[in-house]
Structure formats: C-alpha cells, structure tokens
Design an enzyme around this catalytic site. Structure first.
Site, PDB file in Angstrom:
ATOM      1  N   PRO A 291       0.841  -1.067   0.031  1.00 56.15           N
ATOM      2  CA  PRO A 291       0.099   0.074   0.065  1.00 56.15           C
ATOM      3  C   PRO A 291       0.929   1.260   0.104  1.00 56.15           C
ATOM      4  CG  PRO A 291       0.075  -1.100   2.001  1.00 56.15           C
ATOM      5  CD  PRO A 291       0.826  -1.992   1.314  1.00 56.15           C
ATOM      6  N   ARG A 330      -1.631  16.333  -9.641  1.00 56.42           N
ATOM      7  CA  ARG A 330      -2.798  15.224 -10.031  1.00 56.42           C
ATOM      8  C   ARG A 330      -3.822  15.720 -10.849  1.00 56.42           C
ATOM      9  NH1 ARG A 330      -4.755  12.420  -6.794  1.00 56.42           N
ATOM     10  NH2 ARG A 330      -4.601  10.395  -7.966  1.00 56.42           N
ATOM     11  N   CYS A 361       2.299  29.464 -14.725  1.00 56.20           N
ATOM     12  CA  CYS A 361       1.964  30.079 -16.075  1.00 56.20           C
ATOM     13  C   CYS A 361       1.817  28.957 -16.879  1.00 56.20           C
ATOM     14  CB  CYS A 361       3.337  30.749 -16.607  1.00 56.20           C
ATOM     15  SG  CYS A 361       4.025  31.909 -15.480  1.00 56.20           S
ATOM     16  N   GLU A 362       0.501  28.223 -16.786  1.00 58.84           N
ATOM     17  CA  GLU A 362       0.142  27.182 -17.333  1.00 58.84           C
ATOM     18  C   GLU A 362      -1.490  27.077 -17.081  1.00 58.84           C
ATOM     19  OE1 GLU A 362       2.645  24.961 -18.434  1.00 58.84           O
ATOM     20  OE2 GLU A 362       0.938  23.967 -19.502  1.00 58.84           O
TER      21      GLU A 362
END
Ligand SMILES: *Cc1c(COP(=O)(O)O)cnc(C)c1O
Length: 431
Positions: A291, A330, A361-362
């Site tokens: 895990p 994510r 900057c995206e």
C-alpha cells in the site's frame, strides 16, 4: 467532514489532528504540506494487524515510497512494523538515511541500471523485484561478484483490468512493467531465474492498479497467480514461498467516494487464497501487500494562501492560491477529484461557485473546478484534503517555485520534517 482527525474550532478555523490550520500556516508558512503522523501510524497498523490476523505467518505490508518519501517518514514505518518498496537509488538512500533496515527494503523498477543494481547490493537491500531478463542476468552477475545469494521476486503481469483509470492501470498484459503470464513469457522468466546460481527465488509479484475499492480484482489476480504457480511447480519443481500482490487499495478523495474496508478485504482475500491453495494442495505462500496511497493519502492536507478572486464576466470565477501544479500536479495530470475547504472561514456559507487555480504560467494549473466556497479574500487560507500521497513526491520546481515545507503532527504537536526550499536551493546545482 471527510476524516475524523479534522475539526472546526471556535474561531471557525479548520483543525488537523487538533491543531489550528491557520496557526500552522503562520508558524511554518504556506503553501504547506501537513501530514498527520498519528493517522499514518493508524493506517499502518490496520494493514499490519489484518495481515497478521488473516494471512500466513511472515506476511506483512510494504509501504510504496513512490507515494511519499522523505527521511522522517522511515522511522515511523519501521516502528509500525512495515517493510518498504523502493524504486530508485534515491529512494534507497532516503530510506537508509532515515534509519530504515535495508533487509526490509524491496527494490522495484523496470529499468534498474548497472549502478542501481550495484548500489542496492552494496546497501544490503533485502529483496529485488526483478522486472526483466536483462536485469536478472546483471543481478546474478553482480551478486556473484560479491559472494551474495540475493533474494528475488519476479514481476509478472496477470492481465487484469481493475476498472480504474488507464493511466494508473498496470496489471494489463500490454504494459512496460513485468513479464506477462498469458503469452508464456513468464514461465520462461521463472526458468531462467531458477537456474541462476546467485539468486534465491522466493516467488512472484504483481501489481494490478490503483484506487481499488474491493477484494475482487486481487482475488482474480490470486487465481491467475496460483494457476501459474501450479504450472511452474509441475514443470520446474519450484514452489512459491512468497506472493506479493502489490498496492492499490483506494482512498476517499470526496464524500461521494466509498469507504474501503481494508481488514474485511484482506480477510476475504485470505479466505480466497487459502481455498485456492487447498484445491491445488499447494502450500499457502506468505503474502506481501504494497500500500502507498492508502497509508498516507488521507493523512495529508495542503494549506495555501489565497492571492485573490477573479471573475471572468459571463464565464466563471477563480480563486488563486500561492501553490498549484508544482506541489500537486494530479489535477493537471488526471483531473483528480479533491475536497477543498475554506480553512480560515469554515463556518461561512459556501455560496460562491468557483475554480481554484494555482500560480503557474499554465492554463491547466488548476486544483479543482466548479466547487462551492465562501467568497474568498486575499490572505484567506485554503485546505486541500487527501494530499498525503503523490503530491510531495510528484512536486517540481516549475517556474522556479520553491518546494513547500512538510510538517508532521504527532500527539498534538507539529514538527518540521522537510524545510521549505530557498532560492539558494534553486541554484544549488547550477554551475
Ligand atoms: C504504485 C505502486 C504501488 C502503490 O500503489 P498505491 O495505489 O499507492 O497503493 C505498489 N506497488 C507497485 C509496484 C506500484 O507500482
């Protein structure tokens, strides 16, 4: 609230493990990774206990370090009786620097370089999970040169689709990890391993995917692995002592996600395994689980400071925070759902529909889209829950942002476990 370690205090602030999130951000700065060590320990105990209760002696859980890896975590894992997966020399180095016993390390990876193999052997890593023939040959050679008989498991692919996201689904035949059973290649792989003088083959490893909520896909994997083991026993006279079934139990990112009953699933899996072995008159192997997410994800909270609110008239509104895809990629990668809370105004009505955006900057740098929050102001604190796994380890210095600090909470106290990067850190490797 999503978890029992979260609360709201008299000031209307979010509390984590009894500590005020606003105070934590004041003391340690934001963005900030907060890890509730007590929750990590409880999650470890759930696995250790269930494996001890239901599986054959010697069965135990290994924490998958790719989910979270820094020195201060390893003493906790060791104290809780965990083993640990490592996938690179850097993870080995980190685990050992944290005082983790090398014999409880399991070395994964589909492209271990000659340097990696030698480094791991020289570090005394207990087990290799061998991915392919080239690695098998090299490991045998280097173990021989050192007079070592190295314990190994072979990574095989059972060809199972656990109905999760494609990008995090690795049990299928067509993938770059391990050797497939169905094509007959895995049987040849086992034969090659058994013939190696310097390798001690213990058994097999398979990892079928992530965010799995029930025992069934693992039971399916066990069926395939036991049929394979039986075929190998008949053909080569080799009996499997260890089966490593990988990681993958899911966690709740949002209220709508189901709760995973880990002990219940492990018990069901154990019964399935024992029945399968009995039917074949096969000795029940020790079981390892790996895990990652389900040990650390729900113990982590990321705190951000709000920079402002921007409404694009006729379109939507953004709350911008002082972190983003650099500390949590994510959403940008998988559109992962998260629960976002107004940590400094928990009791205010959540009547503002907005998208929480990072500072990179995206245009894809979003934390979560179309959620209900109170109308925010500059300086407010925002908490994103369930960020203990695959955030810190996937972080980057994109836009030359400094990586946040990480604090661990234990018995009502916070301690700095990873300091915030400085500008000097950013240029430390630049010549
Ligand atoms: C990713 C991975 C894990 C951990 O998976 P979780 O979903 O985080 O539990 C375990 N073993 C292997 C081989 C992996 O690739």
């Amino acid at each position: 609230m999503l978890y029992e370690n979260l609360g709201i205090n008299e000031q209307g602030h979010l509390t984590i493990g009894g500590l005020d999130a606003v105070d934590l951000a004041k003391e340690f700065g934001a963005p900030l990774y907060v890890l509730d060590e007590d929750k990590v320990r409880a999650n470890c105990r759930t696995y250790v206990q269930a494996l001890a209760d239901y599986m054959p002696a010697g069965s135990y859980p290994l924490f998958a370090g790719k989910a979270l890896c820094f020195k201060g975590l390893y003493p906790v894992l060791e104290e809780e009786g965990m083993g640990a997966d490592v996938v690179s020399p850097g993870e080995i180095y980190t685990a050992l620097a944290g005082g983790f016993p090398p014999e409880r390390l399991y070395f994964h990876g589909n492209n271990k370089t000659d340097e990696d193999i030698q480094y791991a052997l020289d570090s005394g890593v207990g087990h290799f999970i061998v991915d392919n023939h080239q690695e098998l040959d090299k490991l045998d050679q280097y173990a021989g040169e050192r007079g070592i008989r190295q314990k190994v498991l072979l990574r095989v692919t059972p060809g199972i689709d656990p109905h999760t996201l494609q990008a995090i689904n690795t049990g299928r035949i067509d993938c770059q990890f391990g050797v497939p059973i169905e094509t007959g290649q895995a049987a040849r792989f086992v034969k090659a391993a058994v013939e190696k003088k310097n390798l001690d083959l213990l058994g097999f490893h398979s990892h079928i995917g992530s965010q799995i909520f029930e025992a069934e896909p693992f039971c399916d994997a066990v069926d395939i692995l036991l049929d394979f083991a039986e075929q190998i026993r008949k053909g080569l006279g080799f009996t499997v002592r260890v089966l490593n079934l990988g990681g993958g139990f899911g966690v709740r990112y949002q209220e709508s996600d189901p709760q995973v009953d880990i002990p219940g699933n492990i018990q069901a899996l154990a019964e399935h395994l024992k029945a399968g072995c009995a039917a074949k008159d096969y000795p029940v192997p020790q079981i390892l689980l790996e895990p990652g997410r389900s040990i650390v994800a729900n113990a982590g909270v990321t705190l951000y400071e709000v920079g402002g609110v921007k409404t694009i008239e006729g379109y939507r509104s953004y709350i911008t925070v002082n972190g983003g895809m650099t500390d949590n990629p994510r959403y940008a990668l998988y559109r992962s759902p998260y629960t976002v809370l107004p940590a400094s105004r928990m009791n205010d009505p959540r009547d503002f529909l907005c998208t929480v955006a990072g500072r990179c900057c995206e245009s894809g740098d979003l934390i979560q889209e179309n959620i209900q929050m109170p109308l925010a102001q500059r300086g407010d604190l925002i908490a994103v829950l369930t960020t203990g796994a695959y955030n810190f380890t996937m972080s980057s210095n994109y836009n030359r942002l400094c990586r946040p600090a990480l604090v661990m909470l234990h018995e009502g106290k916070a301690r700095l476990a990873v300091r915030r990067q400085t500008f000097e850190d950013l240029v430390a490797c630049d010549l």
